[in-house]
Design a protein around this motif. Structure first.
Motif, PDB file in Angstrom:
ATOM      1  N   ARG A   1      12.616  -1.752   0.870  1.00 28.16           N
ATOM      2  CA  ARG A   1      13.484  -0.645   1.261  1.00 28.16           C
ATOM      3  C   ARG A   1      12.671   0.604   1.583  1.00 28.16           C
ATOM      4  O   ARG A   1      12.888   1.249   2.610  1.00 28.16           O
ATOM      5  CB  ARG A   1      14.490  -0.343   0.145  1.00 28.16           C
ATOM      6  N   ARG A   2      11.710   0.929   0.721  1.00 28.66           N
ATOM      7  CA  ARG A   2      10.884   2.120   0.951  1.00 28.66           C
ATOM      8  C   ARG A   2      10.017   1.972   2.199  1.00 28.66           C
ATOM      9  O   ARG A   2       9.803   2.933   2.928  1.00 28.66           O
ATOM     10  CB  ARG A   2      10.036   2.411  -0.285  1.00 28.66           C
ATOM     11  N   HIS A   3       9.525   0.768   2.467  1.00 27.88           N
ATOM     12  CA  HIS A   3       8.730   0.526   3.672  1.00 27.88           C
ATOM     13  C   HIS A   3       9.591   0.677   4.925  1.00 27.88           C
ATOM     14  O   HIS A   3       9.170   1.277   5.919  1.00 27.88           O
ATOM     15  CB  HIS A   3       8.092  -0.865   3.617  1.00 27.88           C
ATOM     16  N   LYS A   4      10.812   0.163   4.865  1.00 31.95           N
ATOM     17  CA  LYS A   4      11.729   0.292   5.993  1.00 31.95           C
ATOM     18  C   LYS A   4      12.015   1.772   6.278  1.00 31.95           C
ATOM     19  O   LYS A   4      12.007   2.195   7.439  1.00 31.95           O
ATOM     20  CB  LYS A   4      13.025  -0.461   5.706  1.00 31.95           C
ATOM     21  N   LEU A   5      12.263   2.560   5.253  1.00 31.19           N
ATOM     22  CA  LEU A   5      12.502   4.002   5.430  1.00 31.19           C
ATOM     23  C   LEU A   5      11.285   4.685   6.054  1.00 31.19           C
ATOM     24  O   LEU A   5      11.419   5.533   6.938  1.00 31.19           O
ATOM     25  CB  LEU A   5      12.851   4.657   4.094  1.00 31.19           C
TER      26      LEU A   5
ATOM     27  N   LEU B   1       0.863  -1.178   0.000  1.00 23.89           N
ATOM     28  CA  LEU B   1       0.000   0.000   0.000  1.00 23.89           C
ATOM     29  C   LEU B   1       0.902   1.231   0.000  1.00 23.89           C
ATOM     30  O   LEU B   1       1.780   1.358   0.857  1.00 23.89           O
ATOM     31  CB  LEU B   1      -0.878  -0.028   1.241  1.00 23.89           C
ATOM     32  N   ILE B   2       0.695   2.111  -0.960  1.00 22.65           N
ATOM     33  CA  ILE B   2       1.516   3.305  -1.142  1.00 22.65           C
ATOM     34  C   ILE B   2       0.669   4.543  -0.877  1.00 22.65           C
ATOM     35  O   ILE B   2      -0.468   4.636  -1.349  1.00 22.65           O
ATOM     36  CB  ILE B   2       2.057   3.374  -2.588  1.00 22.65           C
ATOM     37  N   ASP B   3       1.228   5.491  -0.129  1.00 23.01           N
ATOM     38  CA  ASP B   3       0.579   6.783   0.089  1.00 23.01           C
ATOM     39  C   ASP B   3       1.150   7.768  -0.917  1.00 23.01           C
ATOM     40  O   ASP B   3       2.224   8.345  -0.712  1.00 23.01           O
ATOM     41  CB  ASP B   3       0.795   7.264   1.519  1.00 23.01           C
ATOM     42  N   GLU B   4       0.445   7.958  -2.022  1.00 23.36           N
ATOM     43  CA  GLU B   4       0.930   8.820  -3.100  1.00 23.36           C
ATOM     44  C   GLU B   4       0.863  10.305  -2.746  1.00 23.36           C
ATOM     45  O   GLU B   4       1.430  11.125  -3.448  1.00 23.36           O
ATOM     46  CB  GLU B   4       0.147   8.544  -4.374  1.00 23.36           C
TER      47      GLU B   4
ATOM     48  N   ASP C   1       5.362   7.248   0.256  1.00 23.23           N
ATOM     49  CA  ASP C   1       5.622   6.231   1.265  1.00 23.23           C
ATOM     50  C   ASP C   1       4.934   4.901   0.989  1.00 23.23           C
ATOM     51  O   ASP C   1       3.779   4.864   0.555  1.00 23.23           O
ATOM     52  CB  ASP C   1       5.139   6.718   2.637  1.00 23.23           C
ATOM     53  N   VAL C   2       5.639   3.821   1.285  1.00 24.03           N
ATOM     54  CA  VAL C   2       5.059   2.479   1.294  1.00 24.03           C
ATOM     55  C   VAL C   2       4.672   2.218   2.741  1.00 24.03           C
ATOM     56  O   VAL C   2       5.529   2.005   3.594  1.00 24.03           O
ATOM     57  CB  VAL C   2       6.064   1.428   0.776  1.00 24.03           C
TER      58      VAL C   2
END
Length: 88
Positions: free
Chosen positions: A73-77, A50-53, A59-60
């Protein structure tokens, strides 16, 4: 706005990818429910995210199952940046 990407088992071993765009906050609960059930649209989940555009970093905010490394990687960040403010 939220965007939901799901990769599920399809016929003859071919995965099916589904995208749902312009979702609102209730999609977080729907995602969590699908994750708990292990299915999306009646098919077994391989991976989904799920991405917050609407965020600057796109953000993932949720992941489940086998997802691409870039998504992990994006979720971890996202989790590091929001630690203590959001559940993941």
């Amino acid at each position: 706005m939220l965007k939901w990407i799901a990769v599920c088992e399809g016929g003859y071993g071919n995965p099916i990818t589904t995208e749902k765009d312009n979702l609102e906050v209730p999609a977080l609960k729907e995602f969590d429910d699908a994750k708990a059930a292990g299915t999306f649209n009646g098919r077994r989940i391989i991976g989904m995210w799920l991405i917050d555009e609407a965020t600057e970093q796109v953000d993932v905010v949720r992941i489940c199952g086998s997802v691409p490394r870039e998504i992990i990687r994006r979720h971890k960040l996202y989790r590091e940046r929001t630690r203590g403010r959001h559940e993941s």
